[in-house]
Design an enzyme around this catalytic site. Structure first.
Site, PDB file in Angstrom:
ATOM      1  N   GLU A   1      -6.678   2.585   7.817  1.00 31.57           N
ATOM      2  CA  GLU A   1      -6.633   4.045   7.717  1.00 31.57           C
ATOM      3  C   GLU A   1      -6.866   4.692   9.073  1.00 31.57           C
ATOM      4  O   GLU A   1      -7.241   4.031  10.045  1.00 31.57           O
ATOM      5  CB  GLU A   1      -7.687   4.527   6.719  1.00 31.57           C
ATOM      6  CG  GLU A   1      -7.394   4.086   5.314  1.00 31.57           C
ATOM      7  CD  GLU A   1      -8.404   4.566   4.289  1.00 31.57           C
ATOM      8  OE1 GLU A   1      -8.131   4.403   3.102  1.00 31.57           O
ATOM      9  OE2 GLU A   1      -9.469   5.113   4.673  1.00 31.57           O
TER      10      GLU A   1
ATOM     11  N   GLU B   1       0.480  -4.126   2.661  1.00 31.85           N
ATOM     12  CA  GLU B   1       1.777  -4.789   2.531  1.00 31.85           C
ATOM     13  C   GLU B   1       2.647  -4.580   3.767  1.00 31.85           C
ATOM     14  O   GLU B   1       3.290  -5.513   4.251  1.00 31.85           O
ATOM     15  CB  GLU B   1       2.525  -4.269   1.292  1.00 31.85           C
ATOM     16  CG  GLU B   1       1.778  -4.488  -0.005  1.00 31.85           C
ATOM     17  CD  GLU B   1       0.905  -3.305  -0.432  1.00 31.85           C
ATOM     18  OE1 GLU B   1       0.798  -3.074  -1.647  1.00 31.85           O
ATOM     19  OE2 GLU B   1       0.342  -2.617   0.454  1.00 31.85           O
TER      20      GLU B   1
END
Length: 158
Positions: A64, A75
């Site tokens: 993040e 992913e």
């Protein structure tokens, strides 16, 4: 007007312990990758692991950023690492999980499109294992099943 239906085939395992040994091991790799997650804003720690065609294991975790939405999902981190460290190699199976969730998690739309692009680029579909910290596990034979009405670069050129 006519009505059509979309259908997604997937297998459901009651727990990760019920998976075939190679799949269970890959899901454990994804679970260990959740520790690599940087998620101070959402506290949603996601890990992914892929078994490449060569047998090599690649891991990724979400990262993040305070400048939302600059972060990157586990992913897509994994797909970037796989493409960089194993150029041109196909993925056999990809597993994704979250540390705090007790139901299978599903990749977001951006990740679904990225997985489709990776499959198209390498010319081979890959299996997708979706789990949580505990609980059931879903397995799809082709990650494209999560994006049945997908578009490709060829569609954009028409």
């Amino acid at each position: 007007m006519r009505h059509e239906h979309l259908h997604i085939d997937y297998q459901v395992y009651a727990t990760a312990a019920d998976l075939p040994p190679d799949d269970a091991a890959l899901l454990r790799e994804a679970q260990s990758a959740t520790a690599l997650s940087y998620a101070p804003y959402s506290n949603f720690h996601v890990g992914a692991a892929a078994r490449m065609a060569s047998g090599a294991i690649v891991r990724g975790a979400n990262q993040e950023n305070a400048s939302y939405p600059v972060g990157i999902c586990a992913e897509r981190t994994l797909l970037s690492v796989a493409a960089t460290l194993h150029p041109g190699e196909t993925i056999d199976t990809l597993a994704v999980t979250a540390a705090e969730i007790h139901e299978p998690i599903s990749p977001c739309g951006l990740c679904r499109q990225s997985m489709l692009e990776f499959q198209n680029r390498t010319g081979r579909p890959f299996r997708l294992i979706m789990g949580g910290a505990t609980g059931p596990v879903y397995v799809l034979e082709d990650a494209r099943a999560l994006l049945p009405l997908a578009f490709t670069n060829e569609d954009l050129r028409r």
